[in-house]
Design an enzyme around this catalytic site. Sequence first.
Site: not given
Length: 259
Positions: A18, A60
């Site tokens: 991740h 992100h």
Amino acid sequence: MDTERLWHIGAKPIVLAHRGGANEAPENSLTAFRQARDKGFRYIETDVHATKDGVAVIFHDEHLDRVSDGTGLISDHTWQELKTVSDESGNHPMRLDEVLEEFPEQIFNVDAKADSVVDPLIVTIGRTAAHKQISLASFSEQRLVQLRRWLPGVASSLGTGAIARLVLAARTPRRVRPVVLAGLPGPDRGVEAIQIPVVYGRVRLAERRLIELAHERGFAVHFWTVNDAATMEQLLDLGADGIITDEPTLAHEIIAARY
């Protein structure tokens, strides 16, 4: 096993690092991706936004502030301006095309974070011919519909709205399911996976009935973002096909002990 698929069902579960493995290196950074590669992690989950001049960049948040020395929205900066920004690894944010070039053996699960990144994603993947190196993801099913239309042959997961229908179908009598699932995209449109949290609000998604229905529809099931050993073990017991985690080394060790 269908070797043409990117995400497989019933095989050895995979580890998706991740944001490159955010508890092991600065998230979404060049350092994280190189470390993940050097540790043997083939699958990397990451995120993309678009700059003011339409460049797909690995990041992100929509703002620069949390994990870099820059400030403001990514969409308010040109690529040349972002090259002067340093993230927590000391490098500037990466372009998606740079990442695809430097890491040709890695598979990137790319979350399209905003509508503005759809066109840059289409252009970048088309120009780099990275169709087999990418799996598309987004909370927005509509965003994914556009991407699938212009990037045939690229694998994708389902957006939130489509997943909600799958969750509902798993909780209804089997005779009713065709009505609930009518028109749901499947592998014939490149949809190969659902990527879901263990719990969404008050609804627990880590249930065998949902996993079994997803498998029936041809979807692999990946859970995010799972960082503790006990939950990883429980998900593997239920039949999860992948673990999306900030702790890829831990997940690898747990899976390796079973296989």
